[in-house]
Design a protein around this motif. Structure first.
Motif, PDB file in Angstrom:
ATOM      1  N   ARG A 140       0.825  -1.206   0.000  1.00  9.71           N
ATOM      2  CA  ARG A 140       0.000   0.000   0.000  1.00  9.71           C
ATOM      3  C   ARG A 140       0.863   1.261   0.000  1.00  9.71           C
ATOM      4  N   ARG A 141       1.946   1.199  -0.767  1.00  7.39           N
ATOM      5  CA  ARG A 141       2.847   2.338  -0.936  1.00  7.39           C
ATOM      6  C   ARG A 141       2.951   2.661  -2.421  1.00  7.39           C
ATOM      7  N   ALA A 142       3.228   3.935  -2.705  1.00  7.05           N
ATOM      8  CA  ALA A 142       3.456   4.368  -4.081  1.00  7.05           C
ATOM      9  C   ALA A 142       4.951   4.577  -4.292  1.00  7.05           C
ATOM     10  N   HIS A 143       5.352   4.552  -5.569  1.00  7.64           N
ATOM     11  CA  HIS A 143       6.756   4.784  -5.923  1.00  7.64           C
ATOM     12  C   HIS A 143       6.798   5.692  -7.142  1.00  7.64           C
ATOM     13  N   ALA A 144       7.616   6.710  -7.063  1.00  9.22           N
ATOM     14  CA  ALA A 144       7.859   7.605  -8.193  1.00  9.22           C
ATOM     15  C   ALA A 144       9.339   7.497  -8.516  1.00  9.22           C
ATOM     16  N   GLY A 145       9.669   6.762  -9.564  1.00  6.63           N
ATOM     17  CA  GLY A 145      11.071   6.459  -9.840  1.00  6.63           C
ATOM     18  C   GLY A 145      11.636   5.640  -8.697  1.00  6.63           C
ATOM     19  N   GLU A 146      12.691   6.119  -8.074  1.00  7.11           N
ATOM     20  CA  GLU A 146      13.312   5.416  -6.950  1.00  7.11           C
ATOM     21  C   GLU A 146      12.753   5.866  -5.604  1.00  7.11           C
ATOM     22  N   ARG A 147      11.840   6.834  -5.623  1.00  8.02           N
ATOM     23  CA  ARG A 147      11.314   7.396  -4.376  1.00  8.02           C
ATOM     24  C   ARG A 147      10.104   6.603  -3.892  1.00  8.02           C
ATOM     25  N   SER A 148      10.112   6.201  -2.619  1.00 11.54           N
ATOM     26  CA  SER A 148       8.997   5.482  -2.014  1.00 11.54           C
ATOM     27  C   SER A 148       8.116   6.479  -1.260  1.00 11.54           C
ATOM     28  N   ILE A 149       6.795   6.320  -1.385  1.00  8.45           N
ATOM     29  CA  ILE A 149       5.858   7.315  -0.869  1.00  8.45           C
ATOM     30  C   ILE A 149       4.832   6.642   0.047  1.00  8.45           C
ATOM     31  N   ASP A 150       4.716   7.124   1.265  1.00 11.25           N
ATOM     32  CA  ASP A 150       3.688   6.649   2.186  1.00 11.25           C
ATOM     33  C   ASP A 150       2.363   7.319   1.859  1.00 11.25           C
ATOM     34  N   LEU A 151       1.276   6.529   1.901  1.00  6.10           N
ATOM     35  CA  LEU A 151      -0.060   7.049   1.624  1.00  6.10           C
ATOM     36  C   LEU A 151      -0.998   6.708   2.770  1.00  6.10           C
ATOM     37  N   SER A 152      -1.911   7.624   3.076  1.00  7.25           N
ATOM     38  CA  SER A 152      -2.963   7.309   4.040  1.00  7.25           C
ATOM     39  C   SER A 152      -3.953   6.349   3.381  1.00  7.25           C
ATOM     40  N   THR A 153      -4.884   5.828   4.155  1.00  2.78           N
ATOM     41  CA  THR A 153      -5.865   4.869   3.623  1.00  2.78           C
ATOM     42  C   THR A 153      -6.667   5.485   2.486  1.00  2.78           C
ATOM     43  N   ARG A 154      -7.168   6.698   2.671  1.00  8.93           N
ATOM     44  CA  ARG A 154      -7.962   7.358   1.633  1.00  8.93           C
ATOM     45  C   ARG A 154      -7.100   7.733   0.431  1.00  8.93           C
ATOM     46  N   GLU A 155      -5.891   8.199   0.679  1.00 13.89           N
ATOM     47  CA  GLU A 155      -4.990   8.533  -0.431  1.00 13.89           C
ATOM     48  C   GLU A 155      -4.702   7.305  -1.271  1.00 13.89           C
ATOM     49  N   PHE A 156      -4.483   6.167  -0.617  1.00 15.05           N
ATOM     50  CA  PHE A 156      -4.210   4.935  -1.349  1.00 15.05           C
ATOM     51  C   PHE A 156      -5.423   4.527  -2.190  1.00 15.05           C
ATOM     52  N   ALA A 157      -6.621   4.594  -1.596  1.00 11.66           N
ATOM     53  CA  ALA A 157      -7.837   4.217  -2.333  1.00 11.66           C
ATOM     54  C   ALA A 157      -8.039   5.128  -3.538  1.00 11.66           C
ATOM     55  N   LEU A 158      -7.772   6.413  -3.368  1.00 12.36           N
ATOM     56  CA  LEU A 158      -7.896   7.354  -4.481  1.00 12.36           C
ATOM     57  C   LEU A 158      -6.845   7.061  -5.548  1.00 12.36           C
ATOM     58  N   ALA A 159      -5.613   6.808  -5.104  1.00  6.55           N
ATOM     59  CA  ALA A 159      -4.549   6.476  -6.055  1.00  6.55           C
ATOM     60  C   ALA A 159      -4.897   5.209  -6.837  1.00  6.55           C
ATOM     61  N   GLU A 160      -5.434   4.207  -6.158  1.00 10.06           N
ATOM     62  CA  GLU A 160      -5.778   2.963  -6.852  1.00 10.06           C
ATOM     63  C   GLU A 160      -6.828   3.207  -7.928  1.00 10.06           C
ATOM     64  N   ALA A 161      -7.819   4.061  -7.632  1.00  8.31           N
ATOM     65  CA  ALA A 161      -8.835   4.381  -8.637  1.00  8.31           C
ATOM     66  C   ALA A 161      -8.189   4.993  -9.878  1.00  8.31           C
TER      67      ALA A 161
END
Length: 220
Positions: A140-161
């Motif tokens: 349940r984390r995002a990655h932009a290139g080599e950068r790892s990004i922590d997401l809240s529950t709602r941010e993750f659900a929005l990102a998945e959409a």
């Protein structure tokens, strides 16, 4: 394409489920009583059933019991009130594969549907990629290139959409329905707020505003 049987007698919830599942690529059929639910499920044309316990004519417990007695193997996710712990336990012991408590966010239901269907087919990808962006469904984390990004529950659900529909314009109504659920105020600006949060984390230029319509995740 998977086919989902929705057994729900509340019009608002049934319409919410049908709209969200169709937008996610499923074929849906809605029935509004237990007798129809049993007959449709027994016909064998469906990959999964979403079953409300409080159906008229024949309640969800009876439908489930009859299906399992007839050796029908269709996966069943029951819908139950949040405070009905006894009903939830009884449903699972009666042969349900999973449950979800009302009220619920669509993304939660969608995750459970995909989980139950996954065992019936080849495993689904656990990392979604759009250009140099990646979304790991396990961590349940995002990655932009080599950068790892922590997401809240709602941010993750929005990102998945967004990640499941790259380059596609998603309206605020669609995002409210998928991420926040059927009982959320449609006049709220919460989508715009969380899009701003997500832009700060993955890059302000990654999510495009389509004026008067909604938002789009761009693939570089």
């Amino acid at each position: 394409m998977n086919s989902i049987l929705i057994a729900e007698d509340e019009d608002r919830i049934a319409a919410f489920l049908e709209k969200g599942l169709r937008a996610s690529g499923f074929v849906t059929t809605v029935v509004t009583d237990g007798l129809a639910a049993y007959e449709h499920a027994r016909a064998g044309h469906y990959d999964l059933m979403i079953l409300d316990l409080g159906l008229p004519l024949s309640d969800g417990f009876t439908v489930l019991r009859r299906l399992r007695a007839a050796r029908a193997e269709i996966p069943v996710i029951i819908l139950t009130a949040r405070d009905s712990v006894g009903d939830t336990v009884a449903g699972l012991e009666g042969g349900a594969d999973d449950y979800i408590a009302k009220p619920f966010a669509f993304e939660e239901l969608l995750a459970r549907v995909r989980l139950r269907l996954r065992s019936e087919r080849a495993p689904e990808a656990t990392v979604l990629r759009v250009g140099d962006l990646a979304l790991d469904l396990r961590t349940r984390r995002a990655h932009a290139g080599e950068r790892s990004i922590d997401l809240s529950t709602r941010e993750f659900a929005l990102a998945e959409a967004f990640f499941r529909h790259p380059e596609q314009v998603l309206s605020r109504e669609q995002l409210l329905s998928q991420v926040w659920g059927f009982d959320f105020d449609p006049g709220s600006n919460v989508v715009d707020v969380y899009v701003r949060y997500l832009r700060r984390k993955i890059g302000s230029d990654r999510i495009e505003t389509v004026r008067g319509t909604g938002y789009r995740l761009k693939a570089r």
